[in-house]
Design a protein around this motif. Structure first.
Motif, mmCIF file in Angstrom:
data_model
loop_
_atom_site.group_PDB
_atom_site.id
_atom_site.type_symbol
_atom_site.label_atom_id
_atom_site.label_comp_id
_atom_site.label_asym_id
_atom_site.label_seq_id
_atom_site.Cartn_x
_atom_site.Cartn_y
_atom_site.Cartn_z
ATOM 1 N N ILE B 276 0.830 -1.211 0.000
ATOM 2 C CA ILE B 276 0.000 0.000 0.000
ATOM 3 C C ILE B 276 0.862 1.257 0.000
ATOM 4 N N TRP B 277 0.564 2.144 -0.929
ATOM 5 C CA TRP B 277 1.242 3.421 -1.041
ATOM 6 C C TRP B 277 0.247 4.547 -0.696
ATOM 7 N N ALA B 278 0.752 5.728 -0.441
ATOM 8 C CA ALA B 278 -0.140 6.865 -0.196
ATOM 9 C C ALA B 278 0.494 8.116 -0.775
ATOM 10 N N ALA B 279 -0.333 9.027 -1.270
ATOM 11 C CA ALA B 279 0.189 10.250 -1.884
ATOM 12 C C ALA B 279 -0.793 11.399 -1.732
ATOM 13 N N GLY B 280 -0.248 12.615 -1.811
ATOM 14 C CA GLY B 280 -1.080 13.810 -1.761
ATOM 15 C C GLY B 280 -1.300 14.316 -0.344
ATOM 16 N N ASP B 281 -2.366 15.080 -0.179
ATOM 17 C CA ASP B 281 -2.653 15.758 1.089
ATOM 18 C C ASP B 281 -2.739 14.811 2.285
ATOM 19 N N LEU B 296 2.245 17.941 3.092
ATOM 20 C CA LEU B 296 2.036 19.116 2.256
ATOM 21 C C LEU B 296 0.635 19.102 1.662
ATOM 22 N N GLU B 297 0.090 20.276 1.450
ATOM 23 C CA GLU B 297 -1.221 20.388 0.804
ATOM 24 C C GLU B 297 -1.061 21.277 -0.412
ATOM 25 N N SER B 298 -0.744 20.676 -1.539
ATOM 26 C CA SER B 298 -0.619 21.476 -2.750
ATOM 27 C C SER B 298 -0.762 20.581 -3.972
ATOM 28 N N VAL B 299 -1.166 21.182 -5.056
ATOM 29 C CA VAL B 299 -1.305 20.447 -6.313
ATOM 30 C C VAL B 299 0.034 19.841 -6.754
ATOM 31 N N PRO B 300 1.131 20.621 -6.758
ATOM 32 C CA PRO B 300 2.391 20.020 -7.201
ATOM 33 C C PRO B 300 2.801 18.817 -6.350
ATOM 34 N N ASN B 301 2.573 18.877 -5.034
ATOM 35 C CA ASN B 301 2.904 17.731 -4.187
ATOM 36 C C ASN B 301 2.051 16.521 -4.571
ATOM 37 N N ALA B 302 0.770 16.750 -4.794
ATOM 38 C CA ALA B 302 -0.115 15.639 -5.168
ATOM 39 C C ALA B 302 0.368 15.003 -6.471
ATOM 40 N N ILE B 303 0.715 15.834 -7.444
ATOM 41 C CA ILE B 303 1.149 15.318 -8.749
ATOM 42 C C ILE B 303 2.497 14.607 -8.640
ATOM 43 N N ASP B 304 3.463 15.275 -8.050
ATOM 44 C CA ASP B 304 4.825 14.721 -8.016
ATOM 45 C C ASP B 304 4.886 13.460 -7.164
ATOM 46 N N GLN B 305 4.205 13.467 -6.036
ATOM 47 C CA GLN B 305 4.265 12.291 -5.173
ATOM 48 C C GLN B 305 3.506 11.122 -5.803
ATOM 49 N N ALA B 306 2.417 11.427 -6.483
ATOM 50 C CA ALA B 306 1.661 10.368 -7.166
ATOM 51 C C ALA B 306 2.516 9.725 -8.262
ATOM 52 N N LYS B 307 3.296 10.536 -8.958
ATOM 53 C CA LYS B 307 4.186 9.996 -9.997
ATOM 54 C C LYS B 307 5.215 9.059 -9.374
ATOM 55 N N VAL B 308 5.764 9.466 -8.237
ATOM 56 C CA VAL B 308 6.753 8.639 -7.549
ATOM 57 C C VAL B 308 6.106 7.343 -7.074
ATOM 58 N N ALA B 309 4.908 7.445 -6.510
ATOM 59 C CA ALA B 309 4.211 6.244 -6.036
ATOM 60 C C ALA B 309 3.998 5.280 -7.203
ATOM 61 N N ALA B 310 3.537 5.812 -8.333
ATOM 62 C CA ALA B 310 3.263 4.953 -9.495
ATOM 63 C C ALA B 310 4.531 4.230 -9.938
ATOM 64 N N PRO B 324 9.142 21.297 -2.799
ATOM 65 C CA PRO B 324 7.741 21.678 -2.633
ATOM 66 C C PRO B 324 7.490 23.048 -3.241
ATOM 67 N N TRP B 325 6.359 23.205 -3.900
ATOM 68 C CA TRP B 325 5.996 24.552 -4.354
ATOM 69 C C TRP B 325 4.483 24.712 -4.392
ATOM 70 N N PHE B 326 4.067 25.944 -4.591
ATOM 71 C CA PHE B 326 2.676 26.292 -4.396
ATOM 72 C C PHE B 326 2.424 27.633 -5.074
#
Ligand SMILES: Cc1cc2nc3c(=O)[nH]c(=O)nc-3n(C[C@H](O)[C@H](O)[C@H](O)COP(=O)(O)OP(=O)(O)OC[C@H]3O[C@@H](n4cnc5c(N)ncnc54)[C@H](O)[C@@H]3O)c2cc1C
Ligand code: FES
Lengths: 106, 410
Positions: B276-281, B296-310, B324-326
């Protein structure tokens, strides 16, 4: 409706038809044209929607604003015709627009 | 030989920014097993940033919020189960249970359940007219109310509160912002940035109240006024509460995963269960750059971490180390932030806040930790690169707008 043709680096062409008012970025995303990430969803904040406007269309796509200009400065391989596609809105004038996709985003 | 992964089943819980990105990235990684994305919201996966900005102002059609068209999911064979709520995870049986009783089996799973708004526990908080903003449904409920009322009280001066304040001022409402801290954005930005946004909102006619505590919401059936702890009363029929978000960790906790201010993951976005992996907020990860755990709570974190999880879900070893950015848009001001300023010992200004264009650099022991940029994308992009490189840039160059920042990159 207006037509846009996206040309990939390998020459593959994608011609899509979109409503006026949407951005060139949205046209790509909604029609599954590869190579445009658009991470910020069009907020002019991420520069992952970079395209090169074809030479013949540069006069019509208009000027880049200061904000976009600076973001482009740091895009992957900016050159003449570089634009952030989320900042180009489709108008009747742009029917037939041709843009080229960069090798990478970011 | 057929790829054994072809028969693998991946379930993603949460069809938001991270969930949709992970599904897309799994396909780009070449995963050709089944992907099912289960989301409780009725809509296609969408972007939330416009909910407090263009969409709330009525300047963006709903379809334009969607991250991808419906056809994309069909074409890529990503099964979307919208309007479906996951009730529990059974890690032994490797199944999830949906509301209604259906059970779905998985081989691997990603949890991307986001972080819904923290609820205010004040008397009267359940009154009609006390609103929160996270989803399309929230925005759709809020917008007609903004049109029908003359005053909005915003409780909490974080990004969402301030963006709604700006949108409401654009719509001509009288706006009062209540913040218990002595400055706005205290959790997320330095004093210079706080001062800038306070001034910006005041110039746009917002009644900015700092260092005040809300006492209660008053009204019989619906909100009629907000009462401060000092006894003052502000008449209003609409209040927007923006006091932060809480990671949606209930499922993970009940399933026995390690949770502490978010679902604990390692640098590969994997939880305490290797399947089990987890990503985003909802996730809390060890920041490679900042050497501590962050959520982190941001769109870039959700996208980048999801890519890493995948990538890790298909067996690659990819470390999550993106800077991190926002961003935030208020009136005609764009803020872009890179890095994390916490722990900074020195701040350096570049440019003049009165020009509505400047950057605020945060450093510690010479190392650049973060940069907050107001209408200054060059500082943002260069700052992000310097932070990634753990650079110790020349402070004189940072402070002097006459010197090209590019000289710092060589
Ligand atoms: C109004 C607003 C403005 C914002 N503006 C910005 C901005 O300008 N810039 C920026 O970078 N970020 C911004 N953000 C933050 C950004 O939107 C989030 O960080 C991002 O959406 C996080 O993505 P996520 O996938 O982790 O969570 P989400 O996008 O919230 O997705 C999680 C999904 O999981 C679903 N879910 C939860 N539990 C279950 C369950 N048990 N079963 C099924 N489904 C479930 C939820 O309903 C939700 O749809 C903003 C957020 C809001 C609310
Ligand atoms: S989509 Fe982010 S800058 Fe265009």
């Amino acid at each position: 409706m207006a037509k846009i043709t996206f040309i990939e680096q390998n020459g593959a062409k994608h011609t899509v038809e979109v409503q006026e008012g949407v951005s060139v970025m949205e046209a790509a995303v909604n029609n599954m044209v590869p190579g445009i990430d658009a991470d910020c969803g069009g907020a002019c904040a991420c520069a992952t929607c970079h395209v090169y406007v074809d030479e013949n269309w540069r006069a019509k796509t208009g000027k880049t604003e200061a904000m976009e200009e600076s973001m482009l400065d740091f895009a992957y391989e900016p050159k003449d015709g570089s634009r952030l596609s989320c900042q180009i809105k489709m108008t009747p004038d742009l029917d037939g627009l041709v843009v080229h996709l960069p090798e990478f985003q970011g | 030989m057929p790829d054994k992964r072809a028969s693998e089943r991946i379930i993603i819980i949460g069809a938001g920014q991270a969930g949709a990105q992970a599904a897309t990235s799994l396909r780009l990684e070449g995963f050709d097993g089944s992907i099912t994305v289960v989301g409780e919201e009725p809509a296609l996966p969408y972007q939330r940033p416009p909910l407090s900005k263009a969409y709330l102002q009525g300047n963006l059609a709903k379809e334009r919020l969607y991250l991808k068209p419906d056809a994309f999911y069909q074409k890529t064979k990503i099964e979307l189960r919208s309007g479906a709520r996951v009730l529990s995870i059974d890690r032994l049986a490797k199944t999830i249970e949906l509301e209604g009783g259906e059970a779905l089996p998985y081989d691997k799973m990603l949890i991307a359940t986001g972080a819904p708004p923290r609820r205010l526990k004040a008397p009267g908080a359940a009154l009609k007219g006390v609103a929160y903003l996270r989803s399309i449904a929230d925005a759709d409920a809020l917008r007609p109310r903004l049109e029908k009322t003359i005053r909005l009280v915003v409780v909490g001066a974080g990004y969402i509160g301030l963006e709604v304040a700006a949108s409401a001022r654009k719509a001509g409402l009288a706006v009062t912002v209540l913040e218990m801290e002595d400055r706005v954005l205290k959790r997320v930005a330095g004093p210079e940035i706080s001062a800038f946004f306070e001034d910006l909102h005041r110039r746009h006619g917002v009644d900015m109240r700092l260092g005040v505590r809300l006492g209660s919401f008053e009204g019989v059936n619906a909100l009629e006024s907000v009462k401060l702890e000092n006894g003052e009363r502000i008449a209003c029929k609409l209040a927007l509460v923006g006091i932060g978000a809480e990671p949606a960790t209930r499922l993970a906790k009940a399933a026995g995963l390690d949770v502490d201010n978010g679902i604990l993951v390692n640098e590969f976005a994997c939880t305490s269960d290797p399947a089990i992996w987890a990503a985003g907020d909802c996730s809390n990860h060890p920041s490679v750059l900042f050497d501590r755990r962050v959520r982190l709570e941001s769109v870039p974190n959700a996208i980048d971490q999801a890519k890493v999880a995948a990538a890790n879900m298909v067996g690659r070893h990819v470390v999550y180390d993106a800077v991190p950015w926002f961003w935030s848009d208020q009136y005609d001001v764009k803020l872009q932030t890179a890095g994390l300023a916490e722990g900074a010992e020195e701040t350096v200004l570049r440019g003049d806040p009165d020009d509505q264009r400047f950057a605020c650099w945060s450093l510690k022991g010479g190392r650049l930790l973060a940069v907050d940029c107001i209408n200054d994308p060059a500082s943002f992009v260069i700052g992000k690169r310097l932070i990634a490189a753990r650079a110790q840039p020349c402070v004189k160059t940072l402070a002097d707008p006459a010197v090209d920042l590019k000289s710092l990159l060589s």
